[in-house]
Design a protein around this motif. Structure first.
Motif, mmCIF file in Angstrom:
data_model
loop_
_atom_site.group_PDB
_atom_site.id
_atom_site.type_symbol
_atom_site.label_atom_id
_atom_site.label_comp_id
_atom_site.label_asym_id
_atom_site.label_seq_id
_atom_site.Cartn_x
_atom_site.Cartn_y
_atom_site.Cartn_z
ATOM 1 N N HIS A 25 -10.573 -78.212 -7.536
ATOM 2 C CA HIS A 25 -11.347 -78.791 -5.348
ATOM 3 C C HIS A 25 -11.476 -80.118 -6.424
ATOM 4 N N MET A 26 -10.369 -80.840 -4.915
ATOM 5 C CA MET A 26 -10.976 -82.380 -5.108
ATOM 6 C C MET A 26 -12.550 -83.169 -4.356
ATOM 7 N N MET A 27 -12.881 -83.809 -4.598
ATOM 8 C CA MET A 27 -13.991 -84.569 -3.542
ATOM 9 C C MET A 27 -13.586 -85.800 -3.074
ATOM 10 N N VAL A 28 -14.133 -85.733 -1.832
ATOM 11 C CA VAL A 28 -13.359 -87.052 -0.714
ATOM 12 C C VAL A 28 -14.857 -87.042 -0.100
ATOM 13 N N ILE A 29 -14.580 -88.540 -0.207
ATOM 14 C CA ILE A 29 -15.661 -89.243 0.832
ATOM 15 C C ILE A 29 -15.386 -89.991 2.408
ATOM 16 N N ARG A 41 -15.758 -92.874 10.666
ATOM 17 C CA ARG A 41 -14.716 -93.253 11.030
ATOM 18 C C ARG A 41 -13.405 -91.984 11.055
ATOM 19 N N GLY A 42 -13.882 -90.822 9.752
ATOM 20 C CA GLY A 42 -12.877 -90.517 9.372
ATOM 21 C C GLY A 42 -11.746 -90.431 8.116
ATOM 22 N N VAL A 43 -12.329 -92.013 7.515
ATOM 23 C CA VAL A 43 -11.240 -92.558 7.240
ATOM 24 C C VAL A 43 -11.625 -92.068 5.940
ATOM 25 N N LEU A 44 -10.372 -91.637 4.492
ATOM 26 C CA LEU A 44 -10.805 -91.868 3.436
ATOM 27 C C LEU A 44 -11.280 -92.759 2.428
ATOM 28 N N LEU A 45 -11.985 -92.545 1.857
ATOM 29 C CA LEU A 45 -12.372 -94.369 0.960
ATOM 30 C C LEU A 45 -12.367 -93.732 -0.164
ATOM 31 N N TRP A 46 -12.406 -92.658 -0.652
ATOM 32 C CA TRP A 46 -12.848 -92.397 -2.262
ATOM 33 C C TRP A 46 -12.346 -91.013 -2.272
ATOM 34 N N MET A 47 -11.767 -90.518 -3.314
ATOM 35 C CA MET A 47 -11.247 -88.891 -4.072
ATOM 36 C C MET A 47 -11.598 -88.606 -5.247
ATOM 37 N N GLU A 48 -11.992 -87.611 -5.941
ATOM 38 C CA GLU A 48 -11.484 -87.638 -7.326
ATOM 39 C C GLU A 48 -11.773 -85.898 -7.313
ATOM 40 N N GLY A 49 -11.341 -85.118 -8.400
ATOM 41 C CA GLY A 49 -11.235 -84.571 -8.919
ATOM 42 C C GLY A 49 -9.970 -83.600 -9.382
ATOM 43 N N HIS A 50 -9.001 -82.596 -9.374
ATOM 44 C CA HIS A 50 -8.261 -81.505 -9.752
ATOM 45 C C HIS A 50 -7.126 -82.609 -9.757
ATOM 46 N N GLN A 51 -6.233 -82.665 -10.628
ATOM 47 C CA GLN A 51 -5.174 -83.651 -10.717
ATOM 48 C C GLN A 51 -4.414 -82.703 -9.765
ATOM 49 N N ARG A 52 -3.957 -82.035 -9.342
ATOM 50 C CA ARG A 52 -2.790 -80.940 -9.070
ATOM 51 C C ARG A 52 -2.847 -81.173 -7.677
ATOM 52 N N VAL A 53 -4.521 -80.479 -7.189
ATOM 53 C CA VAL A 53 -4.643 -80.569 -6.239
ATOM 54 C C VAL A 53 -4.687 -82.239 -5.456
ATOM 55 N N ILE A 54 -4.755 -83.479 -5.755
ATOM 56 C CA ILE A 54 -4.213 -84.755 -5.298
ATOM 57 C C ILE A 54 -3.113 -85.187 -5.101
ATOM 58 N N GLU A 55 -2.382 -84.618 -6.377
ATOM 59 C CA GLU A 55 -0.983 -84.334 -5.995
ATOM 60 C C GLU A 55 -0.466 -83.704 -4.744
ATOM 61 N N ALA A 56 -1.179 -82.417 -4.776
ATOM 62 C CA ALA A 56 -0.411 -81.896 -4.774
ATOM 63 C C ALA A 56 -0.583 -82.248 -2.193
ATOM 64 N N THR A 57 -1.789 -82.844 -1.942
ATOM 65 C CA THR A 57 -2.143 -83.267 -0.784
ATOM 66 C C THR A 57 -1.596 -84.504 -0.212
ATOM 67 N N GLU A 58 -0.804 -85.022 -0.931
ATOM 68 C CA GLU A 58 -0.490 -86.383 -1.096
ATOM 69 C C GLU A 58 1.048 -86.764 0.351
ATOM 70 N N ASP A 59 1.535 -85.477 -0.226
ATOM 71 C CA ASP A 59 2.554 -85.379 0.873
ATOM 72 C C ASP A 59 2.040 -85.353 2.519
ATOM 73 N N MET A 60 0.469 -84.690 3.030
ATOM 74 C CA MET A 60 0.717 -84.567 3.422
ATOM 75 C C MET A 60 -0.522 -85.313 4.430
ATOM 76 N N HIS A 61 -0.355 -86.895 3.397
ATOM 77 C CA HIS A 61 -1.404 -87.662 3.792
ATOM 78 C C HIS A 61 -2.971 -87.665 3.255
ATOM 79 N N PHE A 62 -2.889 -86.762 3.128
ATOM 80 C CA PHE A 62 -4.584 -86.391 2.669
ATOM 81 C C PHE A 62 -4.745 -87.523 1.261
ATOM 82 N N VAL A 63 -5.211 -88.307 2.047
ATOM 83 C CA VAL A 63 -4.741 -89.506 0.344
ATOM 84 C C VAL A 63 -5.834 -91.346 0.968
ATOM 85 N N CYS A 64 -6.520 -91.632 -0.204
ATOM 86 C CA CYS A 64 -7.721 -92.910 0.439
ATOM 87 C C CYS A 64 -6.191 -93.749 1.557
ATOM 88 N N GLY A 65 -6.998 -94.332 2.527
ATOM 89 C CA GLY A 65 -7.035 -95.395 3.896
ATOM 90 C C GLY A 65 -6.233 -94.211 4.878
#
Length: 402
Positions: free
Chosen positions: A102-106, A110-134
């Motif tokens: 999993h990845m943990m997100v805060i 307003r729902g703007v992502l400020l911080w994330m940490e967790g399994h690197q494969r999950v973080i990289e796999a979700t980048e294309d759908m803009h699940f990124v900080c900011g």
């Protein structure tokens, strides 16, 4: 799709996750094509889909907008009230993010992502759908998802696979819980756990809800510490003053007042202070004190014109107590009996006489002395010695000589 016992949980512990995801995709395709949502679709999801459609979210290829650049993101995160809570959340959730991929997100409120940490494969796999900080993952920014929907409904919620309004997010599952300001009750942000749909488990929602509760407890303790510091500043600021004053905390709660209670329990104060009207119509002046606190200064008559608050012993109440200015001391039945005996004998009693008064021949002076010593530590000058008696300025709800 069978209804689950908890409407906020998306999956049961044992069902086939892939089969469940396929069934949900068929429902999603039908609903976005104009069909009526079936009875088996959770109400929280159906309502969120309606809000997402009304917000103009394209269910086929929508990307959450990135609304903060790196510099803005860093500044907002370091200034955010949840930034100091990160070690607490890390301690609770790091094991879960590692073991279950999993990845943990805060996010902020307003729902703007400020911080994330967790399994690197999950973080990289979700980048294309803009699940990124900011990025904005509110429902209006990204459609139905646990983080944005938790904000919309102000409740922990789990969203699984095709329950997401946006098809790009269908491979994923997430659980989000809002974190509230302990003073105002407003949402500060959301803690979210996200992973692949195959890793979905109902316990994940309980985990993020527990994390949100721990975060709120941490913030509550910090608020109490901040209020204590404000009280110290307030007393240093107003020491020796004759005017009525009060200390107001960041949420508008009156933390201290001289004399006690004159300003009520809550005052709405502008951040920059200035003239403020109390609930009873009186005008006061608010002076910023730092850390979101204010000193209120009465503009009417001085404290010198107000009768002083006398210590009072409420011994006949169902829960006996001593009221010492703005401080309340709860009394045990034994201590209330001791003080009641002294109230009936304003001239005072020795320890031996007190023991006989209360316990007859079974009474022991040494026991009475020990109890009175404990009382003096709690009540201070209210209790006098040689002989034991109440101070002259103390009021009680028991008549002398009763």
């Amino acid at each position: 799709m069978a209804a689950l016992p908890d409407p906020w949980v998306a999956v049961d512990p044992v069902s086939d996750r892939v089969a469940h995801a396929r069934a949900l995709r068929r429902v999603h395709d039908a609903v976005v094509s104009g069909a009526t949502a079936p009875a088996g679709l959770r109400a929280v999801v159906a309502q969120s889909w309606r809000r997402s459609g009304a917000a103009g979210i394209d269910p086929a290829r929508h990307l959450a907008p990135i609304v903060l650049d790196d510099r803005e993101l860093e500044a907002r995160w370091h200034a955010h009230p949840l930034f100091p809570v990160l070690p607490v959340l890390r301690e609770l959730l790091t094991a879960a993010t590692a073991q279950a991929a999993h990845m943990m997100v805060i996010s902020d409120a307003r729902g703007v992502l400020l911080w994330m940490e967790g399994h690197q494969r999950v973080i990289e796999a979700t980048e294309d759908m803009h699940f990124v900080c900011g990025a904005d993952w509110s429902e209006a920014g990204a459609g139905t998802n646990a983080l944005g929907t938790a904000i919309a409904v102000d409740h922990p919620v789990q969203i699984f696979s095709a329950e997401h309004f946006n098809r790009l997010v269908h491979p994923w599952q997430c659980s989000g819980a809002p974190i509230h300001d302990p003073v105002t009750g407003e949402i500060l942000g959301v803690i979210d756990l996200t992973g692949h749909l195959r890793t979905a488990h109902p316990h994940t929602l309980a985990l993020v809800a527990a994390a949100a509760g721990m975060a709120e407890a941490f913030l509550r303790a910090r608020a109490a510490e901040r209020e204590a510091h404000l009280r110290e500043r307030y007393l240093a600021r107003v020491g020796g003053r004759a005017r009525r004053t009060a200390l107001v905390g960041p949420g508008g709660r009156v933390l201290a007042a001289v004399p006690h209670g004159w300003a009520g329990e809550h005052v709405d104060v502008p951040p920059d202070g200035g003239e403020v009207r109390l609930a009873d119509g009186r005008l006061v002046v608010a002076e910023p004190l730092g850390e979101g606190g204010h000193v209120l200064w009465a503009s009417g008559r001085d404290v010198a014109d107000v009768p002083p608050l006398r210590p009072r012993l409420e011994l006949g109440a169902p829960r006996p107590r001593a009221v010492l200015g703005g401080r309340v001391v709860e009394l045990s039945p034994r201590h209330a009996d001791l003080l009641g005996a002294l109230a009936r004998h304003p001239e005072g009693l020795s320890a031996e006489a007190l023991a006989a008064e209360l316990y007859g021949t079974r009474g022991k002076a040494v026991t009475v002395r020990a109890e009175l010593s404990r009382l003096r530590r709690r009540l201070g000058p209210v209790l006098r010695t040689r002989p034991y008696r109440l101070a002259d300025e103390v009021d009680t709800d028991l008549p002398a000589g009763r």
